[in-house]
Write an enzyme that holds these catalytic residues in place. Structure first.
Site, PDB file in Angstrom:
ATOM      1  N   LYS A 138       0.826  -1.194   0.000  1.00 33.29           N
ATOM      2  CA  LYS A 138       0.000   0.000   0.000  1.00 33.29           C
ATOM      3  C   LYS A 138       0.868   1.255   0.000  1.00 33.29           C
ATOM      4  O   LYS A 138       1.947   1.279   0.596  1.00 33.29           O
ATOM      5  CB  LYS A 138      -0.904  -0.039   1.244  1.00 33.29           C
ATOM      6  CG  LYS A 138      -1.855   1.141   1.414  1.00 33.29           C
ATOM      7  CD  LYS A 138      -2.702   0.954   2.663  1.00 33.29           C
ATOM      8  CE  LYS A 138      -3.566   2.174   2.960  1.00 33.29           C
ATOM      9  NZ  LYS A 138      -4.402   1.987   4.167  1.00 33.29           N
ATOM     10  N   SER A 173      -8.889   3.294   3.645  1.00 37.01           N
ATOM     11  CA  SER A 173      -7.928   3.873   2.731  1.00 37.01           C
ATOM     12  C   SER A 173      -7.151   2.839   1.904  1.00 37.01           C
ATOM     13  O   SER A 173      -6.387   3.215   1.005  1.00 37.01           O
ATOM     14  CB  SER A 173      -6.920   4.735   3.508  1.00 37.01           C
ATOM     15  OG  SER A 173      -6.195   3.962   4.452  1.00 37.01           O
ATOM     16  N   SER A 198      -9.694   1.132   7.749  1.00 36.72           N
ATOM     17  CA  SER A 198      -9.093   1.128   6.414  1.00 36.72           C
ATOM     18  C   SER A 198      -8.657  -0.235   5.896  1.00 36.72           C
ATOM     19  O   SER A 198      -8.291  -0.345   4.723  1.00 36.72           O
ATOM     20  CB  SER A 198      -7.895   2.078   6.380  1.00 36.72           C
ATOM     21  OG  SER A 198      -8.327   3.410   6.495  1.00 36.72           O
TER      22      SER A 198
END
Length: 475
Positions: free
Chosen positions: A74, A150, A174
């Site tokens: 990520k 996220s 997230s």
């Protein structure tokens, strides 16, 4: 050799094929690269590619439980030497990291081969992935809809069959929100279970933790086996872990006492489709022999939000000022999306005493939740308060934080609570909306007790399997 059945296997399944020499790591890496090239134009899931690096890694002898399996990191945390991490923000330059994060070293030791970085919202602030720098990530079930945030790019990539699992982290939902939006398994571990070193001790007072999104419970469990464990100097130490999380996921949970809620902490009923999903899964749990009843922790949503938001805003300000200190740049409004700038300005207004008073209130709430779990093994809701929204629903340009975040608390009715308490929580793809998009069922467990959640998740995966449920964009 092409391997068209690539996406039919989870990560452990692919690793087993490598062990048997049915496929090679290089063949799997090429399959993953081909799928990125095929789908990323529509999904916008991968924002930085490290294909040459992955090809070189695939030529080495496979090691670890996931030896040779393709993976994605990520674009928040997950530092990899020589690779930039920009957190979805123009304010952070594309400078290569000087070293690997501890977590990335553990992923690599487990044999995972990263192919690049995945899309995120700016600084990971919101439960959708729509930054100015990268553009929106799109849901493989419906390109008009959000991937969640996220870890939205990671969620989209795994759901589309590009990789079997991907790095994710969670400061308010997230990991779990993208799992819900994309039909995946998303476990937020206990605070301190996975390290944030060597650069960080905590983020936002311990709200943020590391993990993965995957398509199977056993992959999630095996990934936690690979990463869990404190690092010297960590400010938080999780309770002792079991001998094997994978073993726990393959063990029957016994009869559990499970509470469920149809209303948010703010007293508002979830969307009717979410309520129907909760009721259906409550019946499923009863049929599996568990004791199920309606109950919720005695926490006021309004009080929680009033204390949580200043802490969150102060954390955003710390992140931006930290980047400014390291780069010599001065933050300007034009560098950020409106909501990020609003959080930054709010954070600058919070005094040290106000910040500590907020934590005093939040820690009292955490004790109330802990007492609730003296009675209940798990607390079940849906992960989101409504079915997944379309991209563009949340206004990233609104600078008024109170105005912008009011709909966020309706959309995220429960997930930030576990970031406060440090509890583990998991989202499972056990329901669908009328439009065909997944609805995640959310279970929060006792502090330190990922094992019970994984045992329950393994049982539910067998009782209501999701393996053959695929989005429109797949493989």
């Amino acid at each position: 050799m092409a391997f068209p059945d690539y996406a039919k296997y989870d990560a452990l399944g692919l690793a087993e094929l490598i062990t048997k020499k049915d496929v090679t790591p290089s063949e799997l890496v090429e399959e993953a690269i081909a799928r990125i090239e095929k789908h990323n134009g529509k999904l916008n899931a991968v924002v930085f590619k490290t294909f040459d690096r992955a090809r070189s890694a695939a030529k080495l002898p496979p090691q670890g439980r996931f030896g040779g399996v393709p993976f994605l990191l990520k674009d928040i945390l997950g530092a990899q030497k020589g690779v930039p991490t920009r957190q979805g923000s123009n304010f952070i330059p594309p400078a290569p990291s000087p070293h690997d994060a501890t977590l990335v070293r553990r992923f690599t030791s487990a044999g995972l081969i990263s192919l690049g970085k995945t899309n995120v919202p700016e600084f990971g602030l919101v439960p959708t992935t729509e930054s100015t720098i990268y553009g929106p990530a799109c849901n493989p079930w419906s390109l008009d809809h959000s991937t969640g945030g996220s870890s939205g790019g990671s969620g989209a990539a795994v759901a589309a069959g590009i990789v079997p699992l991907a790095h994710a982290n969670d400061g308010g939902g997230s990991i779990r929100v993208p799992a819900s939006a994309n039909g995946l398994v998303g476990l937020k571990p206990t605070r301190g279970r996975n390290p944030l070193g060597p650069d960080l001790g905590d983020i936002m007072g311990g709200l943020v933790c590391e993990g993965v999104v995957s398509r199977s419970v056993r992959d999630t469990a095996a990934a936690l086996d690979a990463t869990a464990g404190n690092e010297m100097g960590d400010p938080y130490w999780a309770p002792p872990k079991p001998a094997s999380y994978l073993g726990e996921a393959q063990t029957a949970p016994g009869k559990l006492k499970i509470a469920f809620a149809q209303k948010s902490l703010f007293g508002k009923m979830f969307d009717p489709e979410c309520v129907a999903a909760i009721q259906a899964n409550a019946k499923l749990l009863e049929g599996l022999g568990h004791h199920v009843e309606e109950a919720s922790p005695p926490v006021s949503g309004d009080a929680f939000a009033a204390a949580f938001m200043p802490v969150w805003a102060a954390g955003v300000t710390m992140l931006i000022d930290g980047v400014a200190m390291m780069t010599g740049r001065v933050p300007h409004e034009s560098d950020f999306q409106g909501l990020t700038w609003g959080f930054y300005q709010l954070g600058k207004q919070i005094s040290a005493s106000q910040y500590l008073m907020c934590w005093f209130q939040l820690q009292m709430m955490s004790r109330q939740v802990a007492q609730f779990h003296d009675t209940y093994d798990a607390w079940m809701t849906t992960t989101l308060g409504t079915p997944t929204v379309r991209n563009g629903t949340l206004d990233m340009h609104e600078k008024d934080v109170a105005k912008a975040t009011e709909p966020l608390f309706n959309y995220l009715p429960v997930t930030p609570l576990q970031n406060l308490t440090g509890q583990p929580a998991i989202s499972l793809p056990l329901a669908s909306a009328a439009n065909g998009l997944p609805i995640g069922i959310h279970f929060a467990g006792r502090f330190g007790d990922e094992a019970t959640l994984l045992r329950l998740a393994g049982q539910l995966e067998k009782a209501k399997p999701w393996t053959n449920h695929h989005p429109k964009i797949w493989n």
